[in-house]
Structure formats: C-alpha cells, structure tokens
Design a protein around this motif. Structure first.
Motif, mmCIF file in Angstrom:
data_model
loop_
_atom_site.group_PDB
_atom_site.id
_atom_site.type_symbol
_atom_site.label_atom_id
_atom_site.label_comp_id
_atom_site.label_asym_id
_atom_site.label_seq_id
_atom_site.Cartn_x
_atom_site.Cartn_y
_atom_site.Cartn_z
ATOM 1 N N PHE A 53 0.807 -1.217 0.000
ATOM 2 C CA PHE A 53 0.000 0.000 0.000
ATOM 3 C C PHE A 53 0.840 1.266 0.000
ATOM 4 O O PHE A 53 0.375 2.314 -0.454
ATOM 5 C CB PHE A 53 -0.932 0.004 1.216
ATOM 6 N N THR A 54 2.060 1.211 0.515
ATOM 7 C CA THR A 54 2.862 2.432 0.642
ATOM 8 C C THR A 54 4.034 2.491 -0.317
ATOM 9 O O THR A 54 4.363 3.546 -0.836
ATOM 10 C CB THR A 54 3.392 2.580 2.079
ATOM 11 N N ARG A 55 4.696 1.322 -0.552
ATOM 12 C CA ARG A 55 5.866 1.273 -1.434
ATOM 13 C C ARG A 55 5.782 0.038 -2.329
ATOM 14 O O ARG A 55 6.571 -0.895 -2.184
ATOM 15 C CB ARG A 55 7.150 1.240 -0.608
ATOM 16 N N PRO A 56 4.803 0.006 -3.247
ATOM 17 C CA PRO A 56 4.634 -1.193 -4.091
ATOM 18 C C PRO A 56 5.850 -1.503 -4.942
ATOM 19 O O PRO A 56 6.018 -2.644 -5.384
ATOM 20 C CB PRO A 56 3.409 -0.837 -4.939
ATOM 21 N N ASP A 57 6.697 -0.505 -5.181
ATOM 22 C CA ASP A 57 7.891 -0.732 -5.991
ATOM 23 C C ASP A 57 8.881 -1.684 -5.314
ATOM 24 O O ASP A 57 9.795 -2.215 -5.968
ATOM 25 C CB ASP A 57 8.582 0.605 -6.290
ATOM 26 N N MET A 58 8.707 -1.912 -4.004
ATOM 27 C CA MET A 58 9.603 -2.790 -3.266
ATOM 28 C C MET A 58 9.189 -4.263 -3.371
ATOM 29 O O MET A 58 9.904 -5.142 -2.885
ATOM 30 C CB MET A 58 9.648 -2.372 -1.794
ATOM 31 N N LEU A 59 8.041 -4.531 -3.976
ATOM 32 C CA LEU A 59 7.541 -5.900 -4.117
ATOM 33 C C LEU A 59 7.377 -6.251 -5.586
ATOM 34 O O LEU A 59 7.329 -5.368 -6.441
ATOM 35 C CB LEU A 59 6.189 -6.041 -3.403
ATOM 36 N N SER A 60 7.244 -7.532 -5.845
ATOM 37 C CA SER A 60 6.985 -7.947 -7.230
ATOM 38 C C SER A 60 5.558 -7.578 -7.610
ATOM 39 O O SER A 60 4.667 -7.543 -6.743
ATOM 40 C CB SER A 60 7.179 -9.449 -7.374
ATOM 41 N N PRO A 61 5.296 -7.294 -8.885
ATOM 42 C CA PRO A 61 3.927 -6.966 -9.311
ATOM 43 C C PRO A 61 2.932 -8.054 -8.957
ATOM 44 O O PRO A 61 1.774 -7.773 -8.617
ATOM 45 C CB PRO A 61 4.063 -6.802 -10.832
#
Length: 359
Positions: A53-61
C-alpha cells in the motif's frame, strides 16, 4: 468533478481521492479486519501488506496484485484521519493558481493531478483570482492540511514566498526565486522568434500587450521582446492589458491602434483573442491590416483566423513540479532545483507581410 469536494469558504477544491497505498496503521475497517488477516489470507508477512500500500515498488507486481485482491475482498476502507494522526502525513498536496478560468491552467492542473495519483497523493486546488492577499491566505489555510504546496505563477513577493517555504516544502512554477525548487517555462525563446518573424514580414513598429504587472512571465516576455527588437531596427510600444483576459485585450485595441503599430504580441492567447475581437469591431482585418501573435498556445487552433502563438509547456510544468514536490516529501530533503522548459513559435494565420494583399 468525480471524487471531489469543494470548500467554497476556502476557495479550494480537493481532487484525486483514491483508495490504496496506506500505512499499516491505516489498514483497518470498522468491522475489525486487521492487517494480520490480510497478510494471512494473502500468504505474506505483515510488512509486505504495508509495503503493497505504501511502497509497491519494493515488491513484485504479482505479490502486490495478490495483496490488493485480498484487501478488496476483505473490504478495507482507508482512514485518512487516522493516518494523519498516527504518522503526521496527510497524503495531500496543495496546488495554487492565479486564475483557474484561464485556459493555460487546466492542462497543468490535470497533469499535476495525474502525477500525484501515481504516488496516491490527493490535490487541494486553490484559485487566487490574481490576488496576492488571497494567495497568502490560501497557503496559510492549506498549511495544516497538506504536506507541501506547488505555487503556479505566484503573485506573492519573494519575501513572502521564502517565508512560506521555511514552513513547508514548496515548489514554484513560473517564478524564479533562488534556493527554492522551481519549474520555469522559458517563453523568451519563442517570443524572440515572434519578433524576428514579424520583422521579416516588414513590421517596424510592434506593440506588446502586457499582462499582470507582478507576473514573472510578463516581465520575462517584455524583456525578451525589447531585447530581440533592439537588434532588428524595430520599435516597441507597450500597452497594458492589466489582467490576462478576453475583456482586457478587447479594451486595449484603441490604445494599440493609437500607437501606429502594424503588429502586436499579446501576453497570452486569452488576451490575444480579445484583441482579435476588438480589431474586428473596428473593421481592422487580421492579418491583412494588422498582424497578431499570442503566447501559451491554448486557443490558437480554435480562433478565427487561427492564432499564431508561442508554444505551451504547461503539461510538462505541472507534471515536473508535482513530481519534484513528491520527491522532496519522500526524501525529506530540499534541493535548489531549477528546471527550464524551452518554447518556440507556432505558425498559423494571424501574421502577414506588411503591405501584402492576398489574391
């Protein structure tokens, strides 16, 4: 406007509400669903839910998509007030313009909103009606509700801008104040081309129909016109339009014709449109009897005849300014960034060689 609210007393609009990308403390619902339940249902750690929710760029799509689908199924409703209380972050930024009715600003606002949406920020939109006191009040009113502000074509003094920048992150558009991040549309290059074009057509006396006296863009354009004319044996007269408006341009026509000039460059397209109407009322044909050029290229393709104008970079300015502000908020740093966007002359049908008569 879909997903918007209006506070008439404060003279601002809130645009761009959307769900998602909220800190862990926000991921709750009155029904009692917790972040742990979302994590268990998605088969991930609690920290992964928060990052989705806050930093989706840190997880895989794929992980983000799975978490979002679970969250939607469980029915999470983000609580903006709780987030602000627990984190001090409102998720809002302010965008203040001098005249929302001027067609230059809506594309800029839309570009800024789209850029804000990418980071799940909501925009508070303020309109000052060219009044620096109203602008000062809006900045103060916004200060307790937003994390930062973009001031567009600010009419405030440098001192007041610096004072506000000392209180919260601030980015300027079309205002050049050292030490404060700013995005500048450099109309001087396009304006020089406009003067050169008119000189090539044989015009030796040109009027600049000026805009608001405290406008940075107005000062820049006036300086560029005089600088270009000095090396071309062209005389420049200035006729004040006071406000950038159709009515001001129309009312300036008598003063324009009284100078004996054969061409004019208007502060913006809105003013130029008024000049076109005023000339038509006096039976002065454009471009046969008089050549005219606008600035910002927001109406050029829809006037009659189609208006020659200096190009518009408002979309890029809105996008870059909001991106810069969000970057400042996420890094908790302020840097003296200065982005300059160049312009050029867009040729249409309101200029003609002096003395030429079309067959």
């Amino acid at each position: 406007m879909s997903g918007s609210s209006i506070d008439e007393a404060a003279n601002f609009v809130v645009i761009g509400f959307k769900s998602g990308k909220y800190p862990e403390t926000m991921i709750k619902r009155a029904k009692g669903v917790t972040i742990s339940q979302v994590a268990d249902a998605a088969g991930v750690a609690r920290s992964s839910v928060s990052r989705a929710f806050t930093r989706p760029d840190m997880l895989s799509p794929e992980t983000v998509d799975r978490i979002m689908k679970v969250a939607e199924t469980l029915g999470y409703v983000p609580n903006h007030t709780a987030r602000a209380l627990s984190t001090g972050r409102h998720g809002n930024i302010g965008l203040i313009v001098p005249d929302i009715a001027n067609p230059f600003f809506p594309p800029l606002i839309q570009a800024g909103q789209l850029e804000a949406d990418r980071s799940d920020f909501c925009i508070f939109l303020g309109n000052t009606e060219e009044n620096p006191k109203q602008e000062d009040k809006l900045v103060g009113r916004f200060a307790g509700q937003v994390e930062g502000i973009v001031l567009v074509s600010s009419r405030l003094s440098d001192e007041r801008i610096r004072a506000h920048a000392a209180q919260l992150p601030l980015v300027l558009i079309n205002r050049d104040v050292d030490g404060i991040p700013r995005v500048l549309i450099d109309s001087s290059s396009g304006v020089r081309q406009a003067v050169e074009h008119l000189a090539e057509l044989g015009h030796r006396k040109i009027v600049y129909v000026s805009g608001p006296a405290n406008s940075w863009s107005n000062k820049q354009r006036r300086t560029a016109i005089r600088s270009a004319a000095s090396g071309l044996k062209v005389d420049i007269e200035t006729v004040p339009a006071v406000l950038a408006s159709y009515t001001s341009g129309r009312n300036a026509v008598s003063a324009i014709l009284a100078t004996g000039a054969t061409a004019a460059v208007a502060f913006d397209d809105l003013t130029a449109q008024g000049v076109l109407a005023g000339l038509a009322e006096k039976k002065v044909s454009v471009p046969r009897d008089f050549s005219l050029i606008g600035c910002d290229d927001v109406l050029g393709a829809v006037t009659y005849p189609a208006l020659t104008s200096v190009s518009n970079r408002s979309v890029e300015a809105g996008r870059v300014a909001v991106s810069l502000l969000i970057e400042m908020l996420q890094s908790n740093g302020i840097r003296d960034a200065r982005y300059v966007l160049q312009t050029h002359l867009v040729m249409r049908e309101t200029t003609m060689a002096l003395g030429y008569r079309a067959p």
